[in-house]
Design a protein around this motif. Structure first.
Motif, PDB file in Angstrom:
ATOM      1  N   LEU A  11       0.824  -1.223   0.000  1.00  0.00           N
ATOM      2  CA  LEU A  11       0.000   0.000   0.000  1.00  0.00           C
ATOM      3  C   LEU A  11       0.851   1.264   0.000  1.00  0.00           C
ATOM      4  N   GLY A  12       2.105   1.134   0.420  1.00  0.00           N
ATOM      5  CA  GLY A  12       2.958   2.320   0.456  1.00  0.00           C
ATOM      6  C   GLY A  12       4.407   1.930   0.638  1.00  0.00           C
ATOM      7  N   THR A  13       5.302   2.813   0.212  1.00  0.00           N
ATOM      8  CA  THR A  13       6.740   2.565   0.390  1.00  0.00           C
ATOM      9  C   THR A  13       7.419   3.848   0.885  1.00  0.00           C
ATOM     10  N   GLY A  14       8.567   3.675   1.519  1.00  0.00           N
ATOM     11  CA  GLY A  14       9.335   4.839   1.971  1.00  0.00           C
ATOM     12  C   GLY A  14      10.787   4.442   2.190  1.00  0.00           C
ATOM     13  N   SER A  15      11.658   5.430   2.170  1.00  0.00           N
ATOM     14  CA  SER A  15      13.075   5.118   2.411  1.00  0.00           C
ATOM     15  C   SER A  15      13.769   6.295   3.074  1.00  0.00           C
ATOM     16  N   GLU A  16      14.928   6.003   3.622  1.00  0.00           N
ATOM     17  CA  GLU A  16      15.732   7.041   4.277  1.00  0.00           C
ATOM     18  C   GLU A  16      17.207   6.702   4.091  1.00  0.00           C
ATOM     19  N   LEU A  17      17.961   7.670   3.624  1.00  0.00           N
ATOM     20  CA  LEU A  17      19.409   7.502   3.498  1.00  0.00           C
ATOM     21  C   LEU A  17      20.059   8.586   4.344  1.00  0.00           C
ATOM     22  N   PRO A  18      21.063   8.235   5.131  1.00  0.00           N
ATOM     23  CA  PRO A  18      21.762   9.258   5.917  1.00  0.00           C
ATOM     24  C   PRO A  18      22.357  10.321   4.995  1.00  0.00           C
ATOM     25  N   THR A  19      22.555  11.528   5.528  1.00  0.00           N
ATOM     26  CA  THR A  19      23.039  12.620   4.667  1.00  0.00           C
ATOM     27  C   THR A  19      24.557  12.570   4.441  1.00  0.00           C
ATOM     28  N   LYS A  20      25.276  11.941   5.359  1.00  0.00           N
ATOM     29  CA  LYS A  20      26.747  11.917   5.224  1.00  0.00           C
ATOM     30  C   LYS A  20      27.159  10.992   4.069  1.00  0.00           C
ATOM     31  N   ARG A  66       7.369   7.725   6.064  1.00  0.00           N
ATOM     32  CA  ARG A  66       7.079   7.977   4.638  1.00  0.00           C
ATOM     33  C   ARG A  66       6.214   6.871   4.049  1.00  0.00           C
ATOM     34  N   ALA A  67       6.509   5.631   4.402  1.00  0.00           N
ATOM     35  CA  ALA A  67       5.715   4.511   3.862  1.00  0.00           C
ATOM     36  C   ALA A  67       4.276   4.583   4.369  1.00  0.00           C
ATOM     37  N   MET A  68       4.108   4.965   5.641  1.00  0.00           N
ATOM     38  CA  MET A  68       2.749   5.043   6.204  1.00  0.00           C
ATOM     39  C   MET A  68       1.976   6.201   5.580  1.00  0.00           C
ATOM     40  N   ALA A 168      11.130   0.813   3.713  1.00  0.00           N
ATOM     41  CA  ALA A 168       9.934   0.259   4.367  1.00  0.00           C
ATOM     42  C   ALA A 168       8.806   0.105   3.364  1.00  0.00           C
ATOM     43  N   VAL A 169       7.980  -0.899   3.605  1.00  0.00           N
ATOM     44  CA  VAL A 169       6.716  -1.010   2.869  1.00  0.00           C
ATOM     45  C   VAL A 169       5.603  -1.252   3.881  1.00  0.00           C
ATOM     46  N   VAL A 170       4.414  -0.769   3.534  1.00  0.00           N
ATOM     47  CA  VAL A 170       3.225  -1.089   4.323  1.00  0.00           C
ATOM     48  C   VAL A 170       2.418  -2.106   3.533  1.00  0.00           C
ATOM     49  N   ALA A 292      18.474  -3.101   3.547  1.00  0.00           N
ATOM     50  CA  ALA A 292      17.756  -1.919   3.031  1.00  0.00           C
ATOM     51  C   ALA A 292      17.768  -1.849   1.508  1.00  0.00           C
ATOM     52  N   SER A 293      18.652  -2.593   0.871  1.00  0.00           N
ATOM     53  CA  SER A 293      18.891  -2.330  -0.555  1.00  0.00           C
ATOM     54  C   SER A 293      17.648  -2.526  -1.411  1.00  0.00           C
ATOM     55  N   VAL A 294      16.918  -3.609  -1.222  1.00  0.00           N
ATOM     56  CA  VAL A 294      15.743  -3.874  -2.067  1.00  0.00           C
ATOM     57  C   VAL A 294      14.598  -2.875  -1.774  1.00  0.00           C
ATOM     58  N   PRO A 295      14.221  -2.652  -0.506  1.00  0.00           N
ATOM     59  CA  PRO A 295      13.129  -1.694  -0.298  1.00  0.00           C
ATOM     60  C   PRO A 295      13.485  -0.256  -0.654  1.00  0.00           C
ATOM     61  N   VAL A 296      14.752   0.129  -0.522  1.00  0.00           N
ATOM     62  CA  VAL A 296      15.159   1.485  -0.950  1.00  0.00           C
ATOM     63  C   VAL A 296      15.017   1.594  -2.472  1.00  0.00           C
TER      64      VAL A 296
END
Ligand code: UT7
Length: 331
Positions: A11-20, A66-68, A168-170, A292-296
């Motif tokens: 129903l939804g997806t989201g991701s987060e990558l550190p800024t550094k 983000r996914a939610m 992440a995925v919901v 994280a690689s596949v959901p990102v």
């Protein structure tokens, strides 16, 4: 397939990558390597690193929110939170429990799944089983890892490969139609346990001054062996997952493979007979982010408009264990 069958739908997806960001040029200054070697052998140009003082759940939180939001779901709508990770905030409790509290997901049961780079697919398979058997109506499924915390920055054969991130995925239950997870398969071969592992820090070799001195809390890998088995295994399990889903390779719109090494991805695509235009590659930007690689990559592909309603997507991953898996999803 019967229209009345209950399935898990993304129903939804989201991701987060550190800024550094750590570029290959940065690594050139840190150890004896070169941008050319890393690019030719791996396709990686840069990777992200979680800032000090933050833990896995801090990254996972942003991916989850983000996914939610994408799914139009609140934390209290979640029945389960299942996270694939080998870099939890603590040895225990699970990062899924830490995240549950951060999100305020009061109704959810939460746990981590340890399957290294195949962690997300393992978490997805578990959540899918809960949903299909009616134990849960919704689930937040994550792949989140900070492998930078397990790297020996003097070991050029490993430290150039990995990066941090969370995806992440919901999932929600759906009784109607042919959308959702059509198949998800998992495999392991524990005889390769020491081909890719962290020797110390567990119950067998708890931390002591000697293990720290010897860098035994960092990733140890026979890269060539991983490479060989990864390509063969991901091809095999992808074909099996497609067969179980009743889908031909020609019907697959997009392949989202684990992002470990561009050469592994190209070899896999060649063996499957899939053109590279249909294969998602972002290993150049993030390196190998483990679970994280596949959901990102899935989240990025959706945001770039590469996945339309009705499209069939093939996901696959391979990592320490060895553990590997594949899933076929209709959007
Ligand atoms: O999710 C699963 C996680 N792991 C993987 O996916 C890893 C899979 N394996 C790989 O991606 C590749 O095996 C690597 C990228 C790790 C290594 O590539 P390779 O083509 O198998 O290289 P190699 O290990 O055979 O090393 C070749 C040479 C060696 O020098 P000599 O012995 O030929 O003189 C290494 O010492 O390259 C040298 N080398 C480096 N040189 C510059 C190894 N690492 C580096 C480096 N920079 N970072």
């Amino acid at each position: 397939m019967s229209g009345a069958q209950r399935r898990s739908v993304i129903l939804g997806t989201g991701s987060e990558l550190p800024t550094k960001v750590i570029t290959n040029q940065d690594l050139e200054r840190m150890l004896e390597t070169s941008d050319e070697w890393i690019t030719v052998r791996t396709g990686i140009k840069q990777r992200r690193v979680l800032e000090e003082g933050k833990g896995n759940a801090d990254m996972a939180y942003h991916a989850a929110v983000r996914a939610m939001a994408d799914a139009g779901m609140e934390a209290n709508d979640l029945d389960a939170i299942i996270m694939g990770t080998v870099t939890p905030d603590y040895l225990f409790p699970s990062s899924a429990c830490v995240l549950e509290d951060m999100l305020g997901a009061r109704k959810a049961f939460s746990f981590d799944v340890n399957a290294a780079c195949a962690g997300f697919l393992n978490a997805l398979a578990v959540a899918d089983s809960f949903i299909r058997t009616g134990r849960a109506r919704t689930a937040l499924v994550l792949g989140s890892d900070a492998l930078s915390r397990l790297l020996n920055w003097d070991d050029r054969s490993t430290c150039i490969l990995f990066g941090d991130g969370a995806g992440a995925v919901v999932l929600g239950a759906s009784e109607n139609g042919d959308r959702g997870i059509l198949s998800v398969l998992l495999r392991t071969d524990g005889s390769y346990a020491k081909t890719l592992y962290v020797p110390a820090g567990g119950s067998l070799r708890p931390a002591n001054p000697e293990t720290v001195q010897n860098n035994e809390h960092t990733i140890t890998m026979n890269g060539k062996e991983v490479f060989k088995v990864a390509v063969r295994s991901m091809e095999e399990i992808s074909r099996q997952a497609l067969k179980e889903a009743g889908i031909d390779l020609e019907q697959v719109s997009l392949v989202i493979p684990h992002q470990a090494n561009r050469r592994i991805i190209v070899a896999l695509a060649e063996r499957l007979g899939v053109p590279m235009e249909k294969v998602v590659v972002n290993v150049d930007k993030y390196g190998n982010t483990s679970a994280a690689s596949v959901p990102v990559a899935l989240d990025e592909a959706r945001r770039e408009g590469r996945i339309k309603p009705g499209d069939v997507v093939l996901l696959n991953a391979f990592g320490a264990g060895f553990a590997w898996g594949a899933a076929v999803v209709r959007f």
